[in-house]
Design a protein around this motif. Structure first.
Motif, PDB file in Angstrom:
ATOM      1  N   LEU A  66       0.850  -1.184   0.000  1.00 32.79           N
ATOM      2  CA  LEU A  66       0.000   0.000   0.000  1.00 32.79           C
ATOM      3  C   LEU A  66       0.883   1.230   0.000  1.00 32.79           C
ATOM      4  O   LEU A  66       2.077   1.171   0.294  1.00 32.79           O
ATOM      5  N   GLU A  67       0.269   2.359  -0.328  1.00 30.65           N
ATOM      6  CA  GLU A  67       0.992   3.624  -0.338  1.00 30.65           C
ATOM      7  C   GLU A  67       0.395   4.554   0.701  1.00 30.65           C
ATOM      8  O   GLU A  67      -0.826   4.711   0.784  1.00 30.65           O
ATOM      9  N   ILE A  68       1.268   5.128   1.504  1.00 33.29           N
ATOM     10  CA  ILE A  68       0.859   6.176   2.438  1.00 33.29           C
ATOM     11  C   ILE A  68       0.954   7.481   1.658  1.00 33.29           C
ATOM     12  O   ILE A  68       2.041   7.957   1.349  1.00 33.29           O
ATOM     13  N   GLY A  69      -0.191   8.040   1.306  1.00 36.46           N
ATOM     14  CA  GLY A  69      -0.225   9.201   0.427  1.00 36.46           C
ATOM     15  C   GLY A  69       0.093  10.511   1.114  1.00 36.46           C
ATOM     16  O   GLY A  69       0.510  11.473   0.462  1.00 36.46           O
ATOM     17  N   TYR A  70      -0.115  10.575   2.423  1.00 38.71           N
ATOM     18  CA  TYR A  70       0.089  11.840   3.129  1.00 38.71           C
ATOM     19  C   TYR A  70       0.829  11.588   4.433  1.00 38.71           C
ATOM     20  O   TYR A  70       0.279  11.044   5.386  1.00 38.71           O
ATOM     21  N   LEU A  71       2.092  11.958   4.448  1.00 37.33           N
ATOM     22  CA  LEU A  71       2.921  11.874   5.651  1.00 37.33           C
ATOM     23  C   LEU A  71       3.893  13.047   5.604  1.00 37.33           C
ATOM     24  O   LEU A  71       5.051  12.905   5.216  1.00 37.33           O
ATOM     25  N   PRO A  72       3.392  14.243   5.951  1.00 41.76           N
ATOM     26  CA  PRO A  72       4.205  15.454   5.762  1.00 41.76           C
ATOM     27  C   PRO A  72       5.440  15.471   6.651  1.00 41.76           C
ATOM     28  O   PRO A  72       5.477  14.852   7.709  1.00 41.76           O
ATOM     29  N   SER A  73       6.434  16.205   6.175  1.00 43.84           N
ATOM     30  CA  SER A  73       7.657  16.388   6.950  1.00 43.84           C
ATOM     31  C   SER A  73       7.346  17.154   8.229  1.00 43.84           C
ATOM     32  O   SER A  73       6.438  17.972   8.277  1.00 43.84           O
ATOM     33  N   LEU A  74       8.138  16.868   9.250  1.00 40.55           N
ATOM     34  CA  LEU A  74       7.977  17.535  10.535  1.00 40.55           C
ATOM     35  C   LEU A  74       8.923  18.725  10.639  1.00 40.55           C
ATOM     36  O   LEU A  74       9.990  18.732  10.008  1.00 40.55           O
ATOM     37  N   ILE A 109      -2.889  -9.405   5.498  1.00 38.70           N
ATOM     38  CA  ILE A 109      -3.173  -8.114   6.140  1.00 38.70           C
ATOM     39  C   ILE A 109      -1.931  -7.300   6.494  1.00 38.70           C
ATOM     40  O   ILE A 109      -2.053  -6.167   6.949  1.00 38.70           O
ATOM     41  N   VAL A 110      -0.742  -7.855   6.285  1.00 33.55           N
ATOM     42  CA  VAL A 110       0.496  -7.118   6.595  1.00 33.55           C
ATOM     43  C   VAL A 110       1.021  -6.516   5.291  1.00 33.55           C
ATOM     44  O   VAL A 110       1.510  -7.233   4.416  1.00 33.55           O
ATOM     45  N   TYR A 111       0.890  -5.214   5.163  1.00 37.56           N
ATOM     46  CA  TYR A 111       1.218  -4.510   3.919  1.00 37.56           C
ATOM     47  C   TYR A 111       2.559  -3.806   4.010  1.00 37.56           C
ATOM     48  O   TYR A 111       2.812  -3.062   4.971  1.00 37.56           O
ATOM     49  N   GLN A 112       3.381  -4.024   3.004  1.00 41.11           N
ATOM     50  CA  GLN A 112       4.604  -3.236   2.879  1.00 41.11           C
ATOM     51  C   GLN A 112       4.200  -1.856   2.388  1.00 41.11           C
ATOM     52  O   GLN A 112       3.327  -1.721   1.522  1.00 41.11           O
ATOM     53  N   THR A 113       4.803  -0.817   2.957  1.00 38.35           N
ATOM     54  CA  THR A 113       4.443   0.549   2.574  1.00 38.35           C
ATOM     55  C   THR A 113       5.530   1.161   1.688  1.00 38.35           C
ATOM     56  O   THR A 113       6.583   0.565   1.472  1.00 38.35           O
ATOM     57  N   ASN A 114       5.256   2.364   1.229  1.00 34.62           N
ATOM     58  CA  ASN A 114       6.239   3.099   0.450  1.00 34.62           C
ATOM     59  C   ASN A 114       7.297   3.766   1.324  1.00 34.62           C
ATOM     60  O   ASN A 114       8.192   4.429   0.821  1.00 34.62           O
ATOM     61  N   ILE A 148      -4.388   6.459   2.622  1.00 34.90           N
ATOM     62  CA  ILE A 148      -3.880   5.122   2.341  1.00 34.90           C
ATOM     63  C   ILE A 148      -4.470   4.613   1.032  1.00 34.90           C
ATOM     64  O   ILE A 148      -5.686   4.598   0.849  1.00 34.90           O
ATOM     65  N   HIS A 149      -3.604   4.201   0.118  1.00 31.30           N
ATOM     66  CA  HIS A 149      -4.016   3.672  -1.189  1.00 31.30           C
ATOM     67  C   HIS A 149      -3.494   2.253  -1.332  1.00 31.30           C
ATOM     68  O   HIS A 149      -2.289   2.017  -1.191  1.00 31.30           O
ATOM     69  N   PHE A 150      -4.386   1.321  -1.613  1.00 29.86           N
ATOM     70  CA  PHE A 150      -4.020  -0.083  -1.762  1.00 29.86           C
ATOM     71  C   PHE A 150      -3.721  -0.405  -3.216  1.00 29.86           C
ATOM     72  O   PHE A 150      -4.346   0.148  -4.119  1.00 29.86           O
TER      73      PHE A 150
END
Length: 195
Positions: free
Chosen positions: A4-12, A107-112, A84-86
């Motif tokens: 899956l892709e985490i589409g929104y994870l902004p920098s801190l 159910i265990v997804y590798q992310t981007n 989250i985009h599958f």
């Protein structure tokens, strides 16, 4: 393995990034046997899912193999806030697995995010406690513990429903997220005592 892709994870910003680096370091000082960490709060909207996602990213950047288990089956903030985009049309999550509709590897997804995996909720449910207390929960937590360096469990607010207390028995430790100037010390103490 599904992805899956985490589409929104902004920098801190700098201060927030350093705070998560400190938190990750403090977790590592707890010892190698502390691998499963429950994250909860007293109230809703205190930032526990924000904390989980950024702790996932921080620990993964330190070359830890980290999985985030979204156990907030009633109202997941991760799915909506982080876009989250599958890959593919059919996807499963924790609720499906606990109901016996799929297997653990579904159910265990590798992310981007390198070194980061995610177990999404799959779907929101009203009877979350019945699912979380099923006989399938323990084998899942044991398998995640064996395959990953750190398991982060995003649980619902412990002051509102009992799900976090149910999941705490499978975890080595807990983080209670508290918003600045929100809540009474007594209420927060009750959450800590329950856990």
């Amino acid at each position: 393995m599904p992805c899956l892709e985490i589409g929104y994870l902004p920098s801190l910003d700098f201060a927030s990034n350093e705070a998560f680096n400190t938190l990750a370091t403090n977790i590592s000082y707890c010892g190698n046997d502390i691998k499963t960490i429950l994250v909860t709060s007293r109230y809703a909207y205190e930032g526990k899912s924000f904390t989980c996602m950024n702790l996932l990213r921080t620990l993964a950047s330190l070359q830890k193999r980290v999985v985030l288990l979204d156990a907030d089956l009633r109202r997941s903030q991760i799915m909506s806030q982080h876009e989250i985009h599958f890959q593919g049309e059919k996807h499963f999550g924790l609720a499906h697995y606990l109901a016996g509709m799929c297997e653990m590897e579904d159910i265990v997804y590798q992310t981007n995010v390198p070194n980061a995996w995610l177990v999404p909720i799959g779907r929101e449910v009203n009877s979350s406690l019945q699912l979380l207390s099923s006989e399938r929960t323990r084998p899942l937590m044991e398998a995640l513990r064996q395959h990953f360096d750190v398991v982060i469990v995003d649980a619902p607010p412990a002051g509102l429903i009992v799900d976090a207390v149910e999941m705490a028995k499978y975890c080595d430790g807990a983080l209670v997220v508290v918003s600045y100037n929100r809540g009474r010390r007594k209420d927060i103490g009750e959450v800590v005592a329950a856990l």
